[in-house]
Write an enzyme that holds these catalytic residues in place. Sequence first.
Site, PDB file in Angstrom:
ATOM      1  N   SER A  19       0.862  -1.186   0.000  1.00  0.00           N
ATOM      2  CA  SER A  19       0.000   0.000   0.000  1.00  0.00           C
ATOM      3  C   SER A  19       0.893   1.228   0.000  1.00  0.00           C
ATOM      4  CB  SER A  19      -0.947  -0.034   1.210  1.00  0.00           C
ATOM      5  OG  SER A  19      -1.849   1.047   1.177  1.00  0.00           O
ATOM      6  N   HIS A  46      -2.269  -0.756  -3.636  1.00  0.00           N
ATOM      7  CA  HIS A  46      -3.458   0.094  -3.509  1.00  0.00           C
ATOM      8  C   HIS A  46      -3.303   1.333  -4.376  1.00  0.00           C
ATOM      9  CE1 HIS A  46      -4.420  -1.669   0.729  1.00  0.00           C
ATOM     10  NE2 HIS A  46      -4.685  -2.515  -0.249  1.00  0.00           N
ATOM     11  N   ASP A 138      -5.006  -4.638   5.323  1.00  0.00           N
ATOM     12  CA  ASP A 138      -5.186  -5.431   4.107  1.00  0.00           C
ATOM     13  C   ASP A 138      -3.970  -6.337   3.924  1.00  0.00           C
ATOM     14  OD1 ASP A 138      -6.450  -6.342   1.844  1.00  0.00           O
ATOM     15  OD2 ASP A 138      -5.622  -4.795   0.548  1.00  0.00           O
TER      16      ASP A 138
END
Length: 336
Positions: A19, A46, A138
């Site tokens: 991310s 992401h 995540d």
Amino acid sequence: MTPLAKNGPRRDIIVVGASAGGVEAVSDLLAELPPDLTAALLVVVHTSPVGRGLLPQVLQRKSRLPVEHGEDGETVRPGHVYVARPDHHLVVSGGRMHVTRGPRENHTRPAIDPLFRSVALAYGQRVIAVVLTGMLHDGSAGLHAVRLCGGTCIVQDPDDAVHGDMPRNAMRMVTPHHVVRRHDLPALLVQLVQEPIMIDAPVPEARKHVEIETRIALGENAMNAGVMSLGPASPYTCPECHGVLLQLNEEGFVRFRCHTGHAYTVESLLATGATAIEDALWNSVRSIEERVMLLRHIAAHARATGDEVTAHALEKQAHSTNARGERIRELATGTS
């Protein structure tokens, strides 16, 4: 499932999730991997849902392996790097990639967890899963699925990451096989890919949950996929669709998924709740300020027509309403 590697089974599927700070981390990883790597890499970073999808071009600047977006229905091939598209999950089933707009997980699409789960289900012990820099959770649930299905779990050393939350949270849920600094990761992957492995172990019962969540990511109706069997109903509702949230308990790690398919960790749900409260406060401030403006407008009209009594009463009401609005504004800004 794709055929086993020649000369016996080996780890030939590498999945990478990142991310914040992930573009640089993945670029550095690809720069050090050999062009004859006998494994396929599938990558989720992401990204903005409205981005132009230039990540493959950015990564290709350093990579000696070909980098491209994963295409729906395309076969997974060794020696290639496949990147998730903006606003689409990248999921693997039957040896082919699927590009879907399944429900967001932790408010994110693409999300890391759907990819990790799908490859765990399809390839089991042939999988190497890597969680790199990022925030929140995540990748944690997906890494758990990889471990459950016999794959190898790697987490970047949180102290080495630009943002250590995601690796650190992954380590709280799963005991990784390796915790490495970014500089040491390429050599470790090459070593793991070259090692022969034994394919054994009957499929655990918990694999059924992995299958259900993978089917949801593939775009299947969550109810038809069996979402209601994942856990008991909680008293909470989904912040995206307001459906009932089911509580999933995985070795002490609590997650939530609604009956339409959206999924959350506790932390992402708390963050959403805080945002919803702030939004509600600002909506209240807006409504109050509009009422104050209307009261003052009518008071001015009454005064212009010589009705001082009505004008005074309306101005008094505007003043008290404005005071209530200021108190709510203080709550919204955290200055109370």
